[in-house]
Design a protein around this motif. Sequence first.
Motif, PDB file in Angstrom:
ATOM      1  N   VAL A   1      -9.752  17.125  -4.650  1.00  0.00           N
ATOM      2  CA  VAL A   1      -8.839  16.912  -5.784  1.00  0.00           C
ATOM      3  C   VAL A   1      -7.854  15.800  -5.459  1.00  0.00           C
ATOM      4  CG1 VAL A   1      -6.989  17.980  -7.123  1.00  0.00           C
ATOM      5  CG2 VAL A   1      -9.101  19.241  -6.694  1.00  0.00           C
ATOM      6  N   LEU A   2      -7.319  15.814  -4.199  1.00  0.00           N
ATOM      7  CA  LEU A   2      -6.370  14.765  -3.819  1.00  0.00           C
ATOM      8  C   LEU A   2      -7.040  13.399  -3.828  1.00  0.00           C
ATOM      9  CD1 LEU A   2      -4.468  16.587  -0.946  1.00  0.00           C
ATOM     10  CD2 LEU A   2      -3.616  16.062  -3.224  1.00  0.00           C
ATOM     11  N   ARG A   3      -8.314  13.379  -3.439  1.00  0.00           N
ATOM     12  CA  ARG A   3      -9.014  12.091  -3.435  1.00  0.00           C
ATOM     13  C   ARG A   3      -9.173  11.547  -4.851  1.00  0.00           C
ATOM     14  NH1 ARG A   3     -13.726  10.167  -4.506  1.00  0.00           N
ATOM     15  NH2 ARG A   3     -14.517  12.202  -5.118  1.00  0.00           N
ATOM     16  N   VAL A   4      -9.550  12.424  -5.773  1.00  0.00           N
ATOM     17  CA  VAL A   4      -9.738  11.970  -7.161  1.00  0.00           C
ATOM     18  C   VAL A   4      -8.407  11.552  -7.762  1.00  0.00           C
ATOM     19  CG1 VAL A   4     -10.478  12.683  -9.468  1.00  0.00           C
ATOM     20  CG2 VAL A   4     -11.792  13.401  -7.470  1.00  0.00           C
TER      21      VAL A   4
ATOM     22  N   SER B   1       1.262  23.291   3.841  1.00  0.00           N
ATOM     23  CA  SER B   1       1.987  22.715   4.994  1.00  0.00           C
ATOM     24  C   SER B   1       1.780  21.208   5.026  1.00  0.00           C
ATOM     25  CB  SER B   1       1.488  23.337   6.308  1.00  0.00           C
ATOM     26  OG  SER B   1       0.105  23.063   6.482  1.00  0.00           O
ATOM     27  N   VAL B   2       2.621  20.533   5.820  1.00  0.00           N
ATOM     28  CA  VAL B   2       2.508  19.081   5.950  1.00  0.00           C
ATOM     29  C   VAL B   2       1.200  18.722   6.633  1.00  0.00           C
ATOM     30  CG1 VAL B   2       3.560  17.031   6.952  1.00  0.00           C
ATOM     31  CG2 VAL B   2       5.000  18.847   6.027  1.00  0.00           C
ATOM     32  N   GLY B   3       0.789  19.542   7.537  1.00  0.00           N
ATOM     33  CA  GLY B   3      -0.450  19.233   8.235  1.00  0.00           C
ATOM     34  C   GLY B   3      -1.648  19.257   7.302  1.00  0.00           C
ATOM     35  N   LEU B   4      -1.543  20.035   6.224  1.00  0.00           N
ATOM     36  CA  LEU B   4      -2.660  20.113   5.281  1.00  0.00           C
ATOM     37  C   LEU B   4      -2.899  18.789   4.583  1.00  0.00           C
ATOM     38  CD1 LEU B   4      -4.747  21.980   3.901  1.00  0.00           C
ATOM     39  CD2 LEU B   4      -2.990  22.500   2.192  1.00  0.00           C
ATOM     40  N   VAL B   5      -1.781  18.044   4.360  1.00  0.00           N
ATOM     41  CA  VAL B   5      -1.908  16.778   3.630  1.00  0.00           C
ATOM     42  C   VAL B   5      -1.445  15.619   4.499  1.00  0.00           C
ATOM     43  CG1 VAL B   5      -1.710  17.843   1.374  1.00  0.00           C
ATOM     44  CG2 VAL B   5       0.364  17.217   2.607  1.00  0.00           C
ATOM     45  N   LYS B   6      -1.464  15.813   5.809  1.00  0.00           N
ATOM     46  CA  LYS B   6      -0.969  14.765   6.725  1.00  0.00           C
ATOM     47  C   LYS B   6      -1.764  13.486   6.566  1.00  0.00           C
ATOM     48  CE  LYS B   6      -0.406  13.795  11.676  1.00  0.00           C
ATOM     49  NZ  LYS B   6      -0.534  14.352  13.042  1.00  0.00           N
TER      50      LYS B   6
ATOM     51  N   TRP C   1      -3.570  12.520   4.156  1.00  0.00           N
ATOM     52  CA  TRP C   1      -3.401  11.901   2.828  1.00  0.00           C
ATOM     53  C   TRP C   1      -2.061  11.194   2.727  1.00  0.00           C
ATOM     54  CZ3 TRP C   1       0.128  12.641  -1.149  1.00  0.00           C
ATOM     55  CH2 TRP C   1      -0.204  12.040  -2.375  1.00  0.00           C
ATOM     56  N   LEU C   2      -1.002  11.794   3.321  1.00  0.00           N
ATOM     57  CA  LEU C   2       0.313  11.155   3.290  1.00  0.00           C
ATOM     58  C   LEU C   2       0.326   9.853   4.079  1.00  0.00           C
ATOM     59  CD1 LEU C   2       2.671  14.259   3.608  1.00  0.00           C
ATOM     60  CD2 LEU C   2       2.326  12.830   1.600  1.00  0.00           C
ATOM     61  N   LEU C   3      -0.312   9.902   5.265  1.00  0.00           N
ATOM     62  CA  LEU C   3      -0.358   8.671   6.077  1.00  0.00           C
ATOM     63  C   LEU C   3      -1.081   7.564   5.334  1.00  0.00           C
ATOM     64  CD1 LEU C   3      -1.074  10.173   9.633  1.00  0.00           C
ATOM     65  CD2 LEU C   3       1.069   9.227   8.770  1.00  0.00           C
ATOM     66  N   ALA C   4      -2.169   7.904   4.705  1.00  0.00           N
ATOM     67  CA  ALA C   4      -2.915   6.895   3.960  1.00  0.00           C
ATOM     68  C   ALA C   4      -2.084   6.339   2.816  1.00  0.00           C
ATOM     69  CB  ALA C   4      -4.209   7.504   3.419  1.00  0.00           C
ATOM     70  N   ARG C   5      -1.330   7.226   2.173  1.00  0.00           N
ATOM     71  CA  ARG C   5      -0.507   6.754   1.063  1.00  0.00           C
ATOM     72  C   ARG C   5       0.646   5.905   1.554  1.00  0.00           C
ATOM     73  NH1 ARG C   5      -2.214   5.904  -3.432  1.00  0.00           N
ATOM     74  NH2 ARG C   5      -0.127   6.130  -4.275  1.00  0.00           N
ATOM     75  N   ILE C   6       1.179   6.226   2.771  1.00  0.00           N
ATOM     76  CA  ILE C   6       2.286   5.407   3.315  1.00  0.00           C
ATOM     77  C   ILE C   6       1.782   4.025   3.684  1.00  0.00           C
ATOM     78  CG2 ILE C   6       3.854   5.206   5.289  1.00  0.00           C
ATOM     79  CD1 ILE C   6       4.161   8.261   5.174  1.00  0.00           C
ATOM     80  N   ARG C   7       0.587   3.994   4.357  1.00  0.00           N
ATOM     81  CA  ARG C   7       0.030   2.685   4.705  1.00  0.00           C
ATOM     82  C   ARG C   7      -0.243   1.870   3.447  1.00  0.00           C
ATOM     83  NH1 ARG C   7      -2.851   5.814   8.562  1.00  0.00           N
ATOM     84  NH2 ARG C   7      -4.596   5.980   7.108  1.00  0.00           N
ATOM     85  N   THR C   8      -0.781   2.486   2.470  1.00  0.00           N
ATOM     86  CA  THR C   8      -1.069   1.745   1.227  1.00  0.00           C
ATOM     87  C   THR C   8       0.213   1.269   0.575  1.00  0.00           C
ATOM     88  OG1 THR C   8      -3.043   3.130   0.883  1.00  0.00           O
ATOM     89  CG2 THR C   8      -2.191   1.936  -1.011  1.00  0.00           C
ATOM     90  N   ALA C   9       1.265   2.078   0.634  1.00  0.00           N
ATOM     91  CA  ALA C   9       2.541   1.690   0.032  1.00  0.00           C
ATOM     92  C   ALA C   9       3.162   0.529   0.797  1.00  0.00           C
ATOM     93  CB  ALA C   9       3.491   2.892   0.007  1.00  0.00           C
ATOM     94  N   GLY C  10       3.029   0.541   2.151  1.00  0.00           N
ATOM     95  CA  GLY C  10       3.576  -0.564   2.936  1.00  0.00           C
ATOM     96  C   GLY C  10       2.872  -1.863   2.627  1.00  0.00           C
ATOM     97  N   GLU C  11       1.551  -1.792   2.517  1.00  0.00           N
ATOM     98  CA  GLU C  11       0.807  -3.006   2.165  1.00  0.00           C
ATOM     99  C   GLU C  11       1.201  -3.506   0.786  1.00  0.00           C
ATOM    100  OE1 GLU C  11      -3.227  -1.860   2.463  1.00  0.00           O
ATOM    101  OE2 GLU C  11      -3.238  -1.741   4.669  1.00  0.00           O
ATOM    102  N   GLU C  12       1.421  -2.622  -0.131  1.00  0.00           N
ATOM    103  CA  GLU C  12       1.829  -3.040  -1.465  1.00  0.00           C
ATOM    104  C   GLU C  12       3.216  -3.676  -1.434  1.00  0.00           C
ATOM    105  OE1 GLU C  12       1.613   0.422  -3.843  1.00  0.00           O
ATOM    106  OE2 GLU C  12      -0.591   0.411  -4.012  1.00  0.00           O
ATOM    107  N   VAL C  13       4.118  -3.148  -0.605  1.00  0.00           N
ATOM    108  CA  VAL C  13       5.472  -3.732  -0.500  1.00  0.00           C
ATOM    109  C   VAL C  13       5.400  -5.123   0.067  1.00  0.00           C
ATOM    110  CG1 VAL C  13       7.693  -3.522   0.664  1.00  0.00           C
ATOM    111  CG2 VAL C  13       6.627  -1.494  -0.371  1.00  0.00           C
ATOM    112  N   HIS C  14       4.574  -5.283   1.138  1.00  0.00           N
ATOM    113  CA  HIS C  14       4.440  -6.611   1.737  1.00  0.00           C
ATOM    114  C   HIS C  14       3.879  -7.607   0.724  1.00  0.00           C
ATOM    115  CE1 HIS C  14       3.848  -9.666   4.769  1.00  0.00           C
ATOM    116  NE2 HIS C  14       2.534  -9.740   4.447  1.00  0.00           N
ATOM    117  N   THR C  15       2.875  -7.192   0.004  1.00  0.00           N
ATOM    118  CA  THR C  15       2.282  -8.082  -1.016  1.00  0.00           C
ATOM    119  C   THR C  15       3.305  -8.437  -2.077  1.00  0.00           C
ATOM    120  OG1 THR C  15       0.116  -7.059  -0.650  1.00  0.00           O
ATOM    121  CG2 THR C  15       0.411  -8.298  -2.683  1.00  0.00           C
TER     122      THR C  15
END
Length: 1069
Positions: A896-899, A922-927, A929-943
Amino acid sequence: MLSPSTPSKPSASSTTFAPGWRQFPFFDVVPVKDAHDLAESPHILRVGTSISTVTSSAYGVVVADMHGSVHVLDKQFEPVSSWVAHVGGRVLHMAERRGYLVTLGEEDGVRNPLLKIWHLEKTDKSGAPTLLRSTKVQTSNRPHPVTSIALSAGLEFLAIGLGDGTVILYRHLDQSVLSGSTSLTAVSKPRTVHESPTEPVTAVGFREPTDETPAMYLFIATTNRVLVYQASGRGSGGAASEVHEAGAALGCAVMDWKAHDMVVARDEAIYICGAENRGSSYAYEGPKTSVHTHLNYLVIVSPPLTANATSASATIRGFAARNVGASGTEVTKVTVFDLENKFVAHTEAFTVGVREVFSQWGSIYVLSNDGKLSCLQEKPTATKLDMLYRRGYYVLALDIAKTQQMSKESVADIHRQYGDYLYAKPDYDAAMQQYLQTIGYVQPSYVIRKCLDAQRIHNLVTYLQELHSLGVANSDHTTLLLNTYTKLKDAARLDNFIKTESKRGSSGATSEGGTDELPFDLDTAIRVCRQAGYFEHAAYLAKRWSRHEDYLRIQIEDTGNFNEALSYLRHLGPEVTENNLARYGRAMVAALPDETTQLLIEICTGPDSLISEPDTLPTPSKPTGGGSYLSYLALRGPAASTSTPAPASPISATDPPVSSGASVRTARPTERAPRRESTLDGSQGPSPPSTLHGAPAPRPVKRPSPRLYFANFVGHRVHLLVFLEAVALRRWGQSVDEPKDGAAGLGGDGDASTTEDAAEAADQQAVWNTLLELYLTLASAAGDGARADALREKALQLLRAADRLPYDPMHALILCATRSFTPGLVLLWERLGMHEDVLRFWMEQDRQGIAGAGTEVMRCLAEYGEEAPQLYKLALRFFTSAPELVSRHSLDLAEVLRVVEERKILPPLGVVQILSRNEVASVGLVKEWLLARIRTAGEEVHTDEQLTASYRLETATKLKQVEELSDPDQPRLFHAPQCSQCGGPLDLPSVHFMCKHSFHQRCLGDHDTECPLCVRAHGVIQEVRRNNERLADKHDLFLADVKENGFRAVAAAFGRGVLNRPRIGDIVT
């Protein structure tokens, strides 16, 4: 003395004497006076001996004297016209018909009698009637006196009797007279029809033709016998035949008042002679001088008799008693007889003899020898009847009324008085016979009141029966008669009365429309018989006269004979059957559920019910409603749904459908009434089960609505199920089962579009709505087992066949919800697009630990998530709502999170907010996914930072160019070697633009002030700015956009400059 005798046979001549007849003073003697001298008789008749003959006519009294003159007198006996008919002679005989006067007389110098015919309506110059014909009456060389003449009513025949026994007959006298010839002698030659030298002719007379005897007959009376000669018709011209062996004296024979028979008056009796033989005879002894007729009376004049107290005649004795000094005086008696009714109407004595008797103006006139004229005036009928009533002669009164052709009302009044007379005796039976003759003229209540006593109840029955047989009874009379029958316990007479056909008219024709009419009020008769408990008689009347509602009411409500009622319904027409089943079907289904269900199926599907559209059917509810009618039947409790019908019926209510492969058993054509046929394929074989679809689509026609009969199945759910399935299959070719290979099933929508009939479509929808409710209701009542599973399977098949079966989805949704039919609910939710409800349902099932529910949740997301992305948000909340759900659906949660991430359904912050609403996830359940979203957000900020820097550099460059262009002291160098338009070497004259484009002057237009290469781009930018400026004033559009898109709308407005301050140049402008 006069007494009647029995009519004699042709061979009999004897007269039977009887007691003396009744005598009545029905005439008043009134002397006739001269109009100018009331002390004397009429002047022209004053010398009686000078009168030769008198006759009556349509123009008055015709009088002839001894001097040959003829006088026509009016009612005052004053001469209307007078003329000399026979010069120097006398008139012997006269007769008038149709305005023509025939005279026979003698004249000086003429040996033979002369026959003259006068036209009384035409006159000559002297004022006398016109003489049309004049001829001698001569049969031989020797003249003979004329004794009598007879002239037919139509003037066709003239008969003359002579003293030598000869009778001559003039034929076609009317043609001779009316021929128009001016010759006085233009008369047809007479024919001698009778000769009897020894028997002088004393009287002749014609019997006029009638419908029964169209021939003309001539009666000939001689001194010795009476003969008849046929003057016209087949067989005419023969010899005269003898009808009576005794003759008559001169003047003693005359035709009766109907001109039918000859009356012969002899000394011993009076005889009536017909054309074939002698008829009746009446004993009246004594000599007779003459006989005359007046209407229906016979007037006899007797010769003078000596008046004394010992005379045999009562009239003479009475005269002698009244006139004491007249003893020894000769008296002539005049007697008036009514031969038909056999009584003496009047007797009168005349002292000086009688010269003439004639009938004129409805009275009898007697001319005495002394010239006095007396009038015998008949008393009024009412006076005569009163005289008879006082003496109790009611039968004679009725006879007189018939003879004088009195009105029916007057005759009925005589019967009434005769009945009252008999009732007072008392002779009730005879009185009732008279009262029966008053029906139609006397109020029935007058008679009924006299018969209300218990002792006269039989007379009352007789009278009431006659009232009904004549068709003049009303409903009260019918009620009274039937109550009388029931009180007497006379079932035989009651049975005979109600089965009596009405009397036909006198012509034999039936009443209008060619049908007989009842002699009593039918509604009253049926009602009284029912109230008295004579149900058989009431049923007979209702059935005989096609009172279908009454007949069924008797059989169902009174006698409970449902089998007879059902059999009767099968033989009625479609309209009557439909209406009565709608009225009595409930009671019949309760008594005979299987047979009545079969009949209802035939009515709604059989061809016999399609002849015409019912006119009086109740109007069904809204045709577009299509709702289930089961809710109106008050079906409560399992007992009502599992009632077991009779096993002998062709419908088995105890074995409802148990599987999808075996449908409920329906009625078979072979089990119907003989007049019905199968409506599926025209064959006589059994109808296919409801699961087959081999039946072709029936042609849409007008049929009774099945909804009319829903209410009949209260408490009989199984029979209602049978009825609805059979109607759906046979009428529309619809079934819950899938069509077989090659079979053409009919869908609901297709059928409705074919018939183009909203009512038919509503019927289909109502049938299938009710069937769905029945499936679910019977399944609930059956509990668990194969039977319940089969019913639920049928319900599910019905819901799946929405493209074929026209049920109401919303109604079905309510039914499935109330009956807790989960498969149907899910199916309907999916069909109605209620994806969130489906997902929530499976979530709830998964929460309860139902196996496979989680898979259904993911299936729903995969199937409906594309068009309903909010379902992923719902699923994310569900998976993180409980620890056991998280542990069980960890992979599903990652999916579901992927979709959500791929389709950008929720921002990361939204996902975090959902996950952090409780302590389950828990945070570990979506760890990861959160990391992926943070990396994607950082790349978007840089762009975005890089894009911002490039936009700033570009903006600075543009601002510098604007500044240079705006500085008038800053020179601008142009180094373009070629023309930007044509590409040729640039030479003078040339034009340079600030945008660094250069052109030959000839390459530009005369009025171009802008660079033709940049003007389009500048125009687009300017148009965009103008549009944004216009949108800046449309605040409602901006606010609507903000409500829908939020911050995105505000940012877009800033980007378009909608929120910028207006330019100074625009304000100045």
